[in-house]
Every structure is written in structure tokens, then in C-alpha cells.
Design a protein around this motif. Structure first.
Motif, short mmCIF file in Angstrom:
data_model
loop_
_atom_site.label_atom_id
_atom_site.label_comp_id
_atom_site.label_asym_id
_atom_site.label_seq_id
_atom_site.Cartn_x
_atom_site.Cartn_y
_atom_site.Cartn_z
N LEU A 16 34.20 -25.55 -3.28
CA LEU A 16 33.79 -24.84 -2.07
C LEU A 16 32.94 -25.74 -1.18
CD1 LEU A 16 34.25 -22.53 -4.30
CD2 LEU A 16 32.88 -21.11 -2.79
N VAL A 49 32.76 -14.90 -0.03
CA VAL A 49 33.06 -16.28 -0.40
C VAL A 49 32.90 -16.49 -1.90
CG1 VAL A 49 32.31 -18.68 -0.13
CG2 VAL A 49 32.44 -17.19 1.87
N LEU A 53 32.18 -22.76 5.10
CA LEU A 53 32.26 -21.34 4.75
C LEU A 53 31.01 -20.57 5.10
CD1 LEU A 53 33.83 -21.92 1.22
CD2 LEU A 53 35.05 -21.16 3.26
N GLU A 69 39.25 -14.87 1.67
CA GLU A 69 38.95 -16.07 2.46
C GLU A 69 39.34 -17.33 1.71
OE1 GLU A 69 36.97 -13.54 2.11
OE2 GLU A 69 36.28 -12.88 4.08
N LEU A 70 39.00 -17.40 0.42
CA LEU A 70 39.32 -18.58 -0.37
C LEU A 70 40.81 -18.66 -0.66
CD1 LEU A 70 36.36 -18.76 -2.86
CD2 LEU A 70 36.73 -20.10 -0.80
#
Length: 241
Positions: A80, A93, A85, A4-5
Motif C-alpha cells: 500500500l 483502505v 491512498l 478501492e484496493l
């Protein structure tokens, strides 16, 4: 770092303008200097900092600025924005962040209080401490007011210095406007700056966006920054009060 990141390139997530030199500290000088020390990995016995306070106090700016400092030192840094998220699985995450030199967790209020996230954050902070990774966090409230479902998470959020950021006062905002106008080659008299503050929302980002628009309009119309000119521009602005 998680898939995802990896899909959100770090360089695109950091605003270039979010630099320490562009942060108007006013009453937040100690917090700003501590964040700078964290970015440089110098002078802190506890390499974790927690920032809280109302909106428009520069929390996100400082988190991103610290990441810029770390990047300039050749380090890996992770920023982040947890509000973006929060719908993803927390383990996905937060996985692998201990391999970074600096981790900046923004918008903690979006996830703290959710049991799965609390468990994941508790584990992450332990891993980051064991790995010697520096941590910078931001939220509207101090750690003990965040409503974490794990008391141990509350204590870990407060492992290092905790700072409340205060919004700039009117005199600070006036100085910011006049100085930034000067950098653009514009003269903004104090009376004009005061007029802007009476008729536009009082946050630094919004004021600087307005100043950019005034600069372009003044150049196009060959006008000086006078109250009638600014009044006319504010009347065209969708963000004018």
C-alpha cells in the motif's frame, strides 16, 4: 480486501525490478537480510519491521521486494503506497488486510498524524498481530518522530526491529555503475563513473535510468563509454545537473 484496493491490481503496483537481488545493500545489509527473513516468514521473533531514512535509500524497493518473495511462496501480500491512498477513507483502505500473509505499508508520513488514520492504523496493527500477519513499514522518520496523535500507535509502530537506511556512498555508487554496465556488456572506466557522479543526481534509480539511456545511445552510435560521449548525453538529458 476493500473495493478501492481491488481496483488497483497488486501485480501492476509492484515493479518487477524491485527484487532483493537488485538491492544494493552497502551499509544496510542487516536491514536487507531482515526484510528477506520477513518475506520468507523465517527467523524473526517479532514479525514486524520498520524502515526509515532519507529519500533514495531503497525503502520502497525493499517493501516491494518482500512482497515479491511472499508471492513466490504462494502467499497473498498487500503493498500500500499510502501517499496515493491518503484521500480515501482509512477504514476502506485498510479493511480486510489481516487476511494477507504480508502487509507492506509505504509512505507512512502521508497519513500518520491525521487522527482518523491514526485510529485506523492502531486498529490495523492490532488485527495484523492477532492474525499472525507479517508487517513491513517505511517512513522518513523513526516511530517516535512521526507525530502520531495516539501514543499507543507510536509504540505499535516500534513493535519489531527498526532500521535507519543509509544512502550509498560515492564508492558504492561507482561500483554499482561499473557492475551494472558490465552486465550490459559495456565497459565503464572508473574515470567515467566518477564523471557521471559529479554531473548527475546521486540516487541509484536515477543513475540506473541514465545507464540504460547511455547503453541505447552507445549501441545506436557504436560508441564506447568515454567522458566526451557521456558529457554529450548528459547535455541532452532533462535530469542532468
Amino acid at each position: 480486501m476493500s473495493r478501492e484496493l481491488a481496483q488497483l491490481p497488486l501485480d501492476l503496483r509492484l515493479r518487477d525490478a524491485s527484487r532483493l537481488a537488485e538491492y544494493h545493500a552497502a551499509g544496510n545489509r542487516l536491514a536487507r537480510d531482515t526484510v528477506e527473513a520477513l518475506g520468507h516468514d523465517s527467523g524473526l521473533t517479532q514479525p514486524q519491521v520498520y524502515l526509515h531514512g532519507p529519500g533514495a535509500t531503497g525503502k520502497t524497493h525493499l517493501l516491494q521486494a518482500a512482497c515479491h518473495v511472499a508471492h513466490e511462496r504462494g502467499e497473498r501480500a498487500a503493498y500500500l503506497p499510502l501517499s496515493e491512498l491518503a484521500a480515501a477513507p482509512p477504514v476502506a483502505v485498510l479493511d480486510g488486510l489481516e487476511r494477507a500473509g504480508l502487509v507492506a505499508l509505504d509512505d507512512l508520513a502521508a497519513v500518520v498524524g491525521v487522527p482518523a488514520w491514526d485510529e485506523a492504523l492502531f486498529g490495523l496493527l492490532n488485527r495484523l498481530r492477532d492474525a499472525g500477519c507479517r508487517v513491513l513499514m517505511a517512513a522518513p522518520e523513526p516511530p517516535d518522530a512521526m507525530g502520531a496523535t495516539l501514543p499507543d500507535l507510536t509504540s505499535r509502530l516500534a513493535w519489531g526491529p527498526v532500521f535507519r537506511l543509509e544512502p550509498p556512498q560515492e564508492d558504492d555508487l561507482r561500483r554499482i555503475l561499473v557492475e551494472r554496465a558490465r552486465r550490459r556488456g559495456l565497459e565503464m572506466p572508473d574515470a567515467v563513473a566518477s564523471y557521471v557522479l559529479r554531473h548527475h543526481r546521486r540516487d541509484v534509480a536515477g543513475l540506473l535510468a541514465l545507464l540504460e539511456r547511455l547503453d541505447l545511445a552507445a549501441l545506436a552510435e557504436q560508441r564506447r563509454l568515454t567522458i566526451p560521449f557521456v558529457r554529450d548525453q548528459l547535455g541532452r538529458s532533462p535530469v542532468a545537473d
